[in-house]
Design a protein around this motif. Structure first.
Motif, mmCIF file in Angstrom:
data_model
loop_
_atom_site.group_PDB
_atom_site.id
_atom_site.type_symbol
_atom_site.label_atom_id
_atom_site.label_comp_id
_atom_site.label_asym_id
_atom_site.label_seq_id
_atom_site.Cartn_x
_atom_site.Cartn_y
_atom_site.Cartn_z
ATOM 1 N N SER A 233 -4.265 45.650 25.337
ATOM 2 C CA SER A 233 -5.259 44.600 25.158
ATOM 3 C C SER A 233 -5.110 43.648 26.330
ATOM 4 C CB SER A 233 -5.043 43.842 23.843
ATOM 5 O OG SER A 233 -5.310 44.664 22.735
ATOM 6 N N ALA B 81 4.667 42.967 26.771
ATOM 7 C CA ALA B 81 3.713 41.867 26.920
ATOM 8 C C ALA B 81 3.907 41.221 28.288
ATOM 9 C CB ALA B 81 3.898 40.840 25.811
ATOM 10 N N LEU C 179 0.266 44.183 25.903
ATOM 11 C CA LEU C 179 -0.587 42.995 25.962
ATOM 12 C C LEU C 179 -0.508 42.425 27.365
ATOM 13 C CD1 LEU C 179 -2.304 40.699 24.650
ATOM 14 C CD2 LEU C 179 -0.114 39.564 24.121
ATOM 15 N N TRP D 261 -0.444 41.625 18.962
ATOM 16 C CA TRP D 261 0.401 42.613 19.653
ATOM 17 C C TRP D 261 1.570 43.031 18.773
ATOM 18 C CZ3 TRP D 261 5.335 41.074 21.986
ATOM 19 C CH2 TRP D 261 5.956 42.106 22.711
#
Length: 261
Positions: free
Chosen positions: A225, A117, A199, A251
């Motif tokens: 994403s 992330a 993410l 996520w």
């Protein structure tokens, strides 16, 4: 807590138990900011051990003279990750410069990283960085650092800045950061893009790194994403916590599904 990896004694804090989640902060602060922002987002999430560390030259992690480049810092972080995870699959979260290192760690240890992330990531090739502007509150409160970091100038945001961000300034080794920053570009890595659940979150009003380079990552990571959040700047984890929590929850669900395959 402290663990020595090579010449560096890395200071860190742990919460919970289970699969490790390494959380890396940005430049000029320490683990207290990421801990304050991300720890509430894991409230009610079981089975994760969150690890918040101080990057070299910040907080209570001293950067010895032998650390002279971003590559040296990356080597330290990879060794730290091996020590605290035992080489097992773990998650990586990075904010700003922490995301710069997290991206490189995932590329070099892809089989050990269960999810990546990146929040307001510092990236090579930044472009179209907007001018800073305030979208709520008074432009008269706080110091210059607060006013240039946050786009929401409310007493609540000022309290968070004074509690979790400003105190770290006294602990920053400016000479070490300048020494490392002079060689901030990481050696190019020619491995395939990280293919795990990814993410990327950027603030549309981020006047530090912008959002354009982050948005490009949707074509770089095959399972990413990407969200560009309005009414948020580089301090997005403070300014839009509910939205960031929802994105992290989605996520984490993707991470769990990938681990069951």
């Amino acid at each position: 807590m402290e663990i020595r990896v090579g010449p560096v004694a890395v200071n860190y804090m742990e919460h919970g138990s289970g699969r490790p989640v390494l959380v890396l902060h940005g430049a000029g602060v320490d683990h207290h900011e990421t801990e304050a922002c991300f720890e509430p987002m894991f409230d009610g999430v079981a089975g994760l051990k969150r690890i918040y560390l101080d990057l070299p030259g910040m907080g209570r992690t001293i950067a010895p003279e032998t650390l002279r480049s971003a590559d040296d810092v990356l080597d330290t972080l990879l060794s730290f990750a091996n020590e605290v995870t035992g080489g097992n699959a773990h998650l990586l979260i990075g904010h700003s410069a922490g995301a710069y290192y997290a991206q490189a760690m995932a590329a070099r240890r892809a089989t050990q990283v269960a999810g990546l992330a990146l929040v307001c990531p510092l990236l090579p090739g930044l472009r179209d960085v907007p001018e800073h502007r305030v979208i709520a509150g008074s432009e008269e409160i706080g110091d210059d650092d607060f006013r240039s970091y946050f786009v929401i100038h409310t007493p609540e945001m000022l309290e968070r800045y004074e509690r979790y961000v400003a105190p770290a300034a006294a602990l920053v080794d400016q000479a070490a950061l300048e020494r490392i920053g002079a060689r901030w570009a990481l050696t190019p890595d020619h491995t395939p893009p990280y293919a795990g659940p990814t993410l990327v979150v950027a603030g549309r009003l981020d006047s530090t790194v912008g959002y354009a380079a982050a948005a490009d990552l949707v074509d770089h990571y095959p399972h990413a994403s990407v969200a560009v959040v309005d009414d948020a700047g580089h301090a997005l984890p403070h300014e839009q916590p509910d939205l960031l929590r929802a994105l992290l929850a989605e996520w984490l669900a993707r991470v769990e599904r990938s681990l069951r395959v």
